[in-house]
Write an enzyme that holds these catalytic residues in place. Structure first.
Site, mmCIF file in Angstrom:
data_model
loop_
_atom_site.group_PDB
_atom_site.id
_atom_site.type_symbol
_atom_site.label_atom_id
_atom_site.label_comp_id
_atom_site.label_asym_id
_atom_site.label_seq_id
_atom_site.Cartn_x
_atom_site.Cartn_y
_atom_site.Cartn_z
ATOM 1 N N HIS A 223 0.811 -1.210 0.000
ATOM 2 C CA HIS A 223 0.000 0.000 0.000
ATOM 3 C C HIS A 223 0.849 1.266 0.000
ATOM 4 O O HIS A 223 0.327 2.378 0.103
ATOM 5 C CB HIS A 223 -0.896 -0.040 1.254
ATOM 6 C CG HIS A 223 -2.061 0.874 1.220
ATOM 7 N ND1 HIS A 223 -2.305 1.821 2.197
ATOM 8 C CD2 HIS A 223 -3.079 0.996 0.338
ATOM 9 C CE1 HIS A 223 -3.411 2.483 1.923
ATOM 10 N NE2 HIS A 223 -3.909 2.010 0.805
ATOM 11 N N LYS A 225 3.225 4.441 -1.111
ATOM 12 C CA LYS A 225 3.330 5.399 -2.211
ATOM 13 C C LYS A 225 4.626 6.170 -2.020
ATOM 14 O O LYS A 225 4.740 6.986 -1.101
ATOM 15 C CB LYS A 225 2.155 6.379 -2.227
ATOM 16 C CG LYS A 225 0.780 5.739 -2.464
ATOM 17 C CD LYS A 225 0.080 5.396 -1.194
ATOM 18 C CE LYS A 225 -1.333 4.881 -1.497
ATOM 19 N NZ LYS A 225 -1.961 4.306 -0.295
ATOM 20 N N ASP A 230 16.619 11.144 -8.052
ATOM 21 C CA ASP A 230 18.068 11.422 -7.952
ATOM 22 C C ASP A 230 18.576 11.430 -6.514
ATOM 23 O O ASP A 230 19.620 12.034 -6.219
ATOM 24 C CB ASP A 230 18.405 12.763 -8.622
ATOM 25 C CG ASP A 230 18.274 12.699 -10.137
ATOM 26 O OD1 ASP A 230 18.266 11.576 -10.685
ATOM 27 O OD2 ASP A 230 18.173 13.765 -10.771
ATOM 28 N N HIS A 397 -9.453 11.032 2.185
ATOM 29 C CA HIS A 397 -8.568 9.865 2.032
ATOM 30 C C HIS A 397 -7.231 10.051 2.728
ATOM 31 O O HIS A 397 -6.404 9.149 2.748
ATOM 32 C CB HIS A 397 -8.353 9.599 0.534
ATOM 33 C CG HIS A 397 -7.673 8.303 0.231
ATOM 34 N ND1 HIS A 397 -6.345 8.223 -0.162
ATOM 35 C CD2 HIS A 397 -8.126 7.024 0.264
ATOM 36 C CE1 HIS A 397 -6.018 6.960 -0.384
ATOM 37 N NE2 HIS A 397 -7.068 6.208 -0.118
ATOM 38 N N LYS A 399 -4.195 10.396 5.467
ATOM 39 C CA LYS A 399 -3.802 9.653 6.661
ATOM 40 C C LYS A 399 -2.788 10.517 7.427
ATOM 41 O O LYS A 399 -1.599 10.529 7.114
ATOM 42 C CB LYS A 399 -3.158 8.318 6.295
ATOM 43 C CG LYS A 399 -4.029 7.438 5.360
ATOM 44 C CD LYS A 399 -3.663 7.655 3.913
ATOM 45 C CE LYS A 399 -4.209 6.619 2.960
ATOM 46 N NZ LYS A 399 -5.562 6.229 3.047
ATOM 47 N N ASP A 404 0.306 16.603 20.108
ATOM 48 C CA ASP A 404 0.782 17.778 20.840
ATOM 49 C C ASP A 404 1.230 18.863 19.865
ATOM 50 O O ASP A 404 0.595 19.061 18.831
ATOM 51 C CB ASP A 404 1.884 17.371 21.817
ATOM 52 C CG ASP A 404 1.351 16.472 22.940
ATOM 53 O OD1 ASP A 404 0.133 16.511 23.187
ATOM 54 O OD2 ASP A 404 2.138 15.729 23.528
#
Length: 479
Positions: A223, A225, A230, A397, A399, A404
């Site tokens: 999952h 991404k 470079d 969508h 996450k 704090d």
């Protein structure tokens, strides 16, 4: 035998229940969690007609050999990387942080296989246009190597823009490596990969098992991404490659997601995570680039690469550790809210300590069963004093977690069992008041566009809807 006789159907029903009982016993011995074991065992015993085939696809634990193979591949990869003098450089760059916020995350240094590194620059990318404009711009500037990894790649307008750009850079002599998940990208036509391969792009599909059956195997998906250009520019977060991530598809648009752009020593860890997955798919290492120096000062970062081959449940334990470390605030956004007992207990205890606990989830479903289970968990959270919000403009969508005034975590991991135990995930943990303030401003704007869930919402829910939510929650450990 008369296949239309009552006796035949009686034998068939009896055989189905017998096989269901055997499968239920198998689930008791093999499913990783008690909740998942109960969910499978009960459904296999009482409704085997509906659950036997899903158990073969979703629940059958033929993965022990896979886990061992994955761990062996990782060991082989680290041996090869040692020959490249890779890990010594990373260890030398380890920042001995005196930050009280980092000290509060007592388990992070043990959970993460990668060190916490200083002198990084981190920028928020708060929608699809900003994310892919930045990614494409970085790839345009590539001179040596581009690493690209997504769970989903679609052959649509955005996917073809990426396709054409990678072909053009490959023609210029840039080494391109593309990794996608075979199940997540099941709709990707073979011609997409083949044309890239013919153009000089190295492209592989990540698969738990080889063969036709893997098309239906949804466990242990990759999952993550990740894009690294470079060795000096990197990206990770929640976006995949598809027009919906630009808000171009109804009814979920506008799509709300968050990515981060990073530069600095932490890119060594992003490349290492990519190398692990690439080595599994190709049994060879991609080029790994380490600049000799980086600018001084910046954000303290740690990459948390988690997955089912870990010796412990890294992702779930990270959430528990971060929530327990909170002194006055825990804000979390996730498209799916199906916490395990440990995470849910940590959230409830944080409320009892006086911590401001807020969780932002979507108002629109993309998976109705998951949405129903999330809704019931949300109502229970509200009764426990957790403030729950639904994002109104479109599908949420992203996450993101803010703890704090110092700690922010952004990546691919959802607040659900699949991310906790079944998927390979990547999260960037940052420890910096300035960047945490930027994340706070972003989330405050999101909360302003949301509606808070109340106890009245729970009481006003129709009984049939409540029944559906409870049924969905029964199977939530296997979602």
């Amino acid at each position: 035998m008369d296949y239309h006789s009552p006796q035949f159907f009686a034998y068939l029903i009896g055989a189905t229940h017998f096989i269901g009982a055997i499968a239920a016993l198998h689930a008791v011995f093999t499913v990783r969690t008690a909740q998942g074991s109960i969910a499978w065992a009960l459904s296999l015993l009482f409704i085997p007609y509906l659950t036997l085939i899903p158990y073969l696809v979703f629940g059958s634990r033929t993965f022990d050999a896979y886990i061992q193979a994955r761990r062996q591949a990782n060991q082989e990869m680290h041996v090869a990387m040692a020959d490249l003098n890779w890990r010594p450089w990373v260890e030398e760059a380890l920042a001995a942080s005196n930050s009280p916020a980092y000290a509060g995350l007592r388990g992070l240094s043990k959970l993460g296989r990668m060190p916490c590194l200083a002198n990084n620059q981190v920028s928020l990318l708060v929608n699809g246009k900003a994310t892919f404009d930045a990614i494409f711009s970085a790839i345009e500037q590539a001179r040596d190597t581009v690493l690209v990894q997504f769970f989903i790649i679609h052959d649509d307008l955005l996917g073809r823009r990426l396709h054409d750009l990678l072909l053009r850079k490959a023609a210029e002599g840039v080494k391109i490596y593309v990794l996608y998940d075979r199940v997540g990208s099941h709709a990707l036509p073979a011609r997409y990969s083949q044309s890239l391969r013919e153009g000089g792009v190295e492209i592989r599909a990540f698969a738990t098992k080889r063969g036709w059956f893997n098309r239906f195997q949804v466990n242990f998906r990759n999952h993550r991404k990740i894009v690294v250009v470079d060795g000096v520019q990197g990206f990770l977060g929640g976006h995949n490659v598809g027009d919906e991530y630009l808000g171009a598809r109804m009814p979920l648009s506008p799509w709300r997601d968050t990515h981060v752009q990073v530069t600095g020593p932490v890119l060594a860890c992003l490349q290492e995570s990519f190398a692990e997955d690439w080595y599994w798919a190709a049994r060879k290492l991609p080029p790994l680039i380490l600049p000799e120096t980086y600018p001084e000062n910046g954000v303290l970062c740690q990459v948390l690469a988690s997955g089912p081959a870990d010796p412990q449940e890294t992702c779930s334990l990270f959430f528990v550790d971060a929530i327990q470390a909170a002194q006055h605030r825990v804000w979390i956004t996730s498209p799916y809210f199906i916490p395990d007992e440990a995470v849910f207990a940590s959230l409830r205890l944080a409320v009892m300590r006086g911590v401001d606990v807020r969780i932002l989830i979507p108002a629109r479903p993309d998976h109705r069963i998951v949405y129903a289970a999330s809704s019931l968990f949300a109502f229970e959270a509200v009764r426990a004093g957790i403030r729950m919000f639904r994002y109104q403009p479109g599908f949420l969508h992203q996450k993101v977690m803010l703890v704090d005034d110092d700690v922010a975590a952004i990546g691919s991991a959802n607040l659900d069992n699949r991310s906790f135990r079944l998927n390979f995930e990547i999260t960037l943990v940052t420890i910096d008041p300035g960047f945490a303030g930027t994340v706070e401003s972003m989330l405050l704007e999101d909360f302003e566009q949301s509606r808070e869930i109340t106890l009245e919402d729970s009481r006003d829910t129709h009984r049939l809807q409540q029944l559906g939510m409870r049924i969905a929650r029964l199977i939530s450990p296997i979602l």
